[in-house]
Design an enzyme around this catalytic site. Structure first.
Site, PDB file in Angstrom:
ATOM      1  N   GLN A 122      38.713  36.183  40.334  1.00 35.19           N
ATOM      2  CA  GLN A 122      39.811  36.527  39.409  1.00 35.19           C
ATOM      3  C   GLN A 122      40.820  37.453  40.069  1.00 35.19           C
ATOM      4  OE1 GLN A 122      38.260  37.566  35.567  1.00 35.19           O
ATOM      5  NE2 GLN A 122      36.982  35.670  35.524  1.00 35.19           N
ATOM      6  N   HIS A 145      27.884  42.633  39.569  1.00 35.75           N
ATOM      7  CA  HIS A 145      29.180  42.915  38.724  1.00 35.75           C
ATOM      8  C   HIS A 145      28.914  43.358  37.543  1.00 35.75           C
ATOM      9  CE1 HIS A 145      33.000  42.770  37.403  1.00 35.75           C
ATOM     10  NE2 HIS A 145      33.681  42.214  38.545  1.00 35.75           N
ATOM     11  N   SER A 192      32.229  29.880  44.960  1.00 37.77           N
ATOM     12  CA  SER A 192      32.606  30.925  44.336  1.00 37.77           C
ATOM     13  C   SER A 192      34.138  31.394  44.269  1.00 37.77           C
ATOM     14  CB  SER A 192      31.657  32.106  44.710  1.00 37.77           C
ATOM     15  OG  SER A 192      30.271  31.849  44.428  1.00 37.77           O
ATOM     16  N   GLU A 203      30.530  34.337  52.476  1.00 31.71           N
ATOM     17  CA  GLU A 203      29.589  35.033  51.775  1.00 31.71           C
ATOM     18  C   GLU A 203      28.019  35.065  52.342  1.00 31.71           C
ATOM     19  OE1 GLU A 203      29.957  35.159  47.465  1.00 31.71           O
ATOM     20  OE2 GLU A 203      27.776  36.339  47.387  1.00 31.71           O
ATOM     21  N   ARG A 251      31.163  50.121  41.836  1.00 30.90           N
ATOM     22  CA  ARG A 251      30.591  48.873  41.181  1.00 30.90           C
ATOM     23  C   ARG A 251      29.085  49.256  40.889  1.00 30.90           C
ATOM     24  NH1 ARG A 251      32.554  43.361  42.994  1.00 30.90           N
ATOM     25  NH2 ARG A 251      34.534  44.059  41.893  1.00 30.90           N
ATOM     26  N   GLU A 293      42.627  48.388  41.809  1.00 31.76           N
ATOM     27  CA  GLU A 293      41.116  47.982  41.281  1.00 31.76           C
ATOM     28  C   GLU A 293      40.428  49.365  41.774  1.00 31.76           C
ATOM     29  OE1 GLU A 293      39.698  44.488  43.136  1.00 31.76           O
ATOM     30  OE2 GLU A 293      40.244  43.385  41.335  1.00 31.76           O
ATOM     31  N   ARG A 336      29.845  46.232  48.592  1.00 30.57           N
ATOM     32  CA  ARG A 336      31.212  45.753  48.937  1.00 30.57           C
ATOM     33  C   ARG A 336      32.308  46.273  47.897  1.00 30.57           C
ATOM     34  NH1 ARG A 336      34.222  41.407  46.648  1.00 30.57           N
ATOM     35  NH2 ARG A 336      32.623  41.193  45.330  1.00 30.57           N
ATOM     36  N   HIS A 386      26.394  38.893  41.567  1.00 33.46           N
ATOM     37  CA  HIS A 386      27.732  38.570  41.868  1.00 33.46           C
ATOM     38  C   HIS A 386      28.080  38.367  43.340  1.00 33.46           C
ATOM     39  CE1 HIS A 386      32.026  38.473  41.087  1.00 33.46           C
ATOM     40  NE2 HIS A 386      32.180  39.507  41.880  1.00 33.46           N
ATOM     41  N   GLY A 428      32.434  23.440  51.622  1.00 34.83           N
ATOM     42  CA  GLY A 428      33.847  23.414  51.059  1.00 34.83           C
ATOM     43  C   GLY A 428      34.249  24.211  50.269  1.00 34.83           C
ATOM     44  N   GLY A 429      34.076  25.644  50.467  1.00 43.64           N
ATOM     45  CA  GLY A 429      34.625  26.603  49.850  1.00 43.64           C
ATOM     46  C   GLY A 429      35.861  27.397  50.617  1.00 43.64           C
ATOM     47  N   LEU A 430      36.216  28.463  50.352  1.00 46.51           N
ATOM     48  CA  LEU A 430      37.311  29.007  51.011  1.00 46.51           C
ATOM     49  C   LEU A 430      36.931  29.568  52.439  1.00 46.51           C
ATOM     50  CD1 LEU A 430      40.142  30.656  51.005  1.00 46.51           C
ATOM     51  CD2 LEU A 430      38.713  32.870  50.441  1.00 46.51           C
TER      52      LEU A 430
HETATM   53  C1  SIN Z   1      36.552  40.980  39.864  1.00 47.94           C
HETATM   54  O1  SIN Z   1      37.804  40.462  39.590  1.00 47.94           O
HETATM   55  O2  SIN Z   1      36.298  41.948  39.185  1.00 47.94           O
HETATM   56  C2  SIN Z   1      35.814  40.435  41.012  1.00 47.94           C
HETATM   57  C3  SIN Z   1      36.489  41.106  42.211  1.00 47.94           C
HETATM   58  C4  SIN Z   1      35.627  41.064  43.272  1.00 47.94           C
HETATM   59  O3  SIN Z   1      34.608  40.565  43.175  1.00 47.94           O
HETATM   60  O4  SIN Z   1      35.863  41.344  44.437  1.00 47.94           O
END
Ligand code: SIN
Length: 533
Positions: A59, A245, A54, A373, A291, A126, A384, A349, A25-27
């Protein structure tokens, strides 16, 4: 609009057979259900839909080349670079091309993406993106806002039957295809194992972060869906690639709250307790390096006892307004990020591995599809690119809905009664010592840094835990852990999220994805344990 409003949500009774069952039931699961409307679909969710997902905690937002000067080609190039040589270019090109249409679907479902004064979508930057292309909601609220909108849309869609508190335990198979799912109610503690038969099953159960002691994922993200698929014979891909992360907030919480990468995108810097800005010496892009590089930099500082801290004081002017979620986490932990640095640590993450699918979300098993995921589509390669995960979830969910729409017959496959389901005892998974023991071996041995000895230790522990499994749900979880260990031990190089201190370089021989089944993995276990790899 793809939804039809009704006065109140009425779960429909089962007619004993479903055309499509979506597990999760997620995205990805909810988006697929909405895109299938008005065709009938059942969604099985362990928790109330949207919770335990998740995606609700994301964010940043969704990467889409919709800003001025940006192009699909640039998005593809950035993803290929981040993915460290093994991204499937056709898949990411398809995803980047369809991004704009899926953003518009989300707008129609009521997601309040940020807009500029002219009414155009606002985009922000980002790490590792060459352009501003992250579509966001109120700073760092994208995941929550997207899930709230989708849950509301699902509740208003009469063609979607939602079964909440149902935990899937096993795929039912018969005559070479998946014909349903066995699930336990009462959040998995029910006495009876319900058998739900279907023409098509879509897995959308999320990632694996909770296999690790430090993770940004909810407790539900334990890889159960992936293990279930593997046990039914599905092909898996890239199981060695776990993304850590760099900046989970290090305040001893489980799960660990996230300090979004967007903070570094805004100019926040990383320091150790001696005040050194250690990323300057590690990569030309310093805090905005890929990352995995930043995660290893922080990991080294933490391991050396110097700790790592994110300094947002000069970069963020109105924290509560610009990053309300991070601000809330900090305040809860007694940290004022406008005056103090935030202690950070790498945390599991995102999982680049999972159930192999083709570009339409079709798995290797007839009747079985997967999105989100829990899949490995080839879009992420070994690492990713930030904000490509929500994009992948909606793009593949929509493609599955499109394909299923044309394949749904409304009639039962002739063999559906022939599937068999084994029953197993259930115990509260999170509190069980087996789960704690698994997490204790995954983190040091299959984490940010790996080596052959550590991974062999982990694999032996995993095999012991599998022999002493206490439930069908744990069988699924431990199967996923085993596949991660096997794939990681088998890859004799470092690439993206998989870094081996005993094979620290990339090797051209390994510039390929890993594809394997559980049967193939089991066959190479003795060799992996005995050989000096
Ligand atoms: C984050 O806001 O740093 C996570 C973004 C992501 O994992 O794509």
């Amino acid at each position: 609009m793809a939804t039809t409003a009704v006065a109140a949500y009425q779960p429909k009774p089962s007619k004993g057979f479903d055309d499509v069952i979506i597990i999760g039931g997620g995205l990805a699961g909810l988006f697929c259900a909405l895109k299938l409307a008005p065709r009938a679909v059942t969604v099985l969710a362990a928790a109330p839909i949207g919770r335990g997902a998740s995606s609700a905690w994301a964010q940043a937002g969704i990467a889409a080349a919709v800003g001025p000067g940006d192009t699909v080609d640039k998005h593809v190039t950035d993803t290929i670079i981040a993915g460290d040589g093994i991204v499937d270019e056709d898949v990411i090109r398809m995803m980047a091309t369809e991004a704009s249409a899926r953003i518009h679907d989300l707008l129609e479902f009521g997601v309040p993406f940020d807009r500029d004064l002219a009414g155009k979508l606002s985009v922000s930057r980002e790490a590792a993106h060459s352009e501003s292309r992250i579509v966001r909601v109120r700073g760092d609220m994208a995941g929550r806002a997207i899930m709230e909108a989708l849950v509301a849309a699902v509740r208003k869609t009469p063609s979607i039957r939602v079964l909440e508190g149902y935990v899937a335990e096993e795929l039912i198979t018969g005559n070479g295809r998946v014909t349903g799912v066995a699930a336990r109610d009462k959040a998995g503690s029910g006495e009876d194992l319900h058998r739900l038969n279907a023409s098509h099953v879509v897995m959308a159960t999320g990632g694996v972060g909770h296999l690790y002691e430090v993770t940004t994922n909810p407790t539900e993200a334990r890889g159960g869906g992936i293990g279930m698929a593997a046990r039914a014979g599905a092909r898996l891909a890239d199981m060695e690639f776990v993304q850590f992360h760099p900046t989970a907030i290090n305040v001893g919480k489980d799960p660990a709250p996230l300090a979004t990468e967007a903070l570094r995108g805004h100019g926040a810097t990383l320091h150790n307790s001696a005040g050194e800005r250690f990323m300057l010496g590690l990569h030309k892009d310093a805090e905005l390096a890929p990352r995995d590089v930043v995660a290893r930099g922080i990991f080294a500082e933490v391991k050396a006892g110097r700790g790592a801290f994110l300094d947002c004081r000069a970069a963020v002017h109105d924290f509560a307004d610009e990053f309300p979620t991070v601000f809330g986490y900090c305040t809860e932990a007694g940290i004022d990020p406008a005056k103090e640095m935030i202690p950070v640590v790498p945390a599991a993450h995102y999982f680049m591995g999972g159930i192999w699918t083709d570009a339409d979300g079709r798995s290797s098993l007839p009747g079985f599809w997967a999105c989100g995921e829990c899949t490995s589509t080839g879009a992420h390669g070994a690492n990713r690119l930030a904000s490509n995960s929500l994009l992948e979830a909606v793009v593949f969910a929509a493609r599955i809905a499109l394909r299923l729409g044309s394949e749904m017959t409304g009639s039962a496959p002739a063999n559906w009664q022939e599937g068999s389901v084994s029953s197993a005892s259930h115990l509260a998974e999170n509190d069980h010592p087996n789960m704690a023991a698994l997490r204790r071996t995954m983190s040091p041995n299959l984490g940010v840094l790996r080596d052959g000895d550590g991974m062999r230790d982990a694999l032996r522990t995993i095999l012991d835990l599998a022999r002493n499994s206490h439930s069908a749900r744990f069988d699924n979880v431990i199967t996923t852990a085993k596949l991660i260990a096997v794939a990681a031990l088998n890859r004799l190089e470092s690439r993206g999220g998989h870094f081996r201190t005993d094979f620290p370089e990339e090797s051209p021989d390994w510039k390929r994805r890993t594809l394997l089944t559980l049967e193939q993995a089991n066959a190479i276990v003795p060799d992996l344990l005995e050989t000096d790899r």
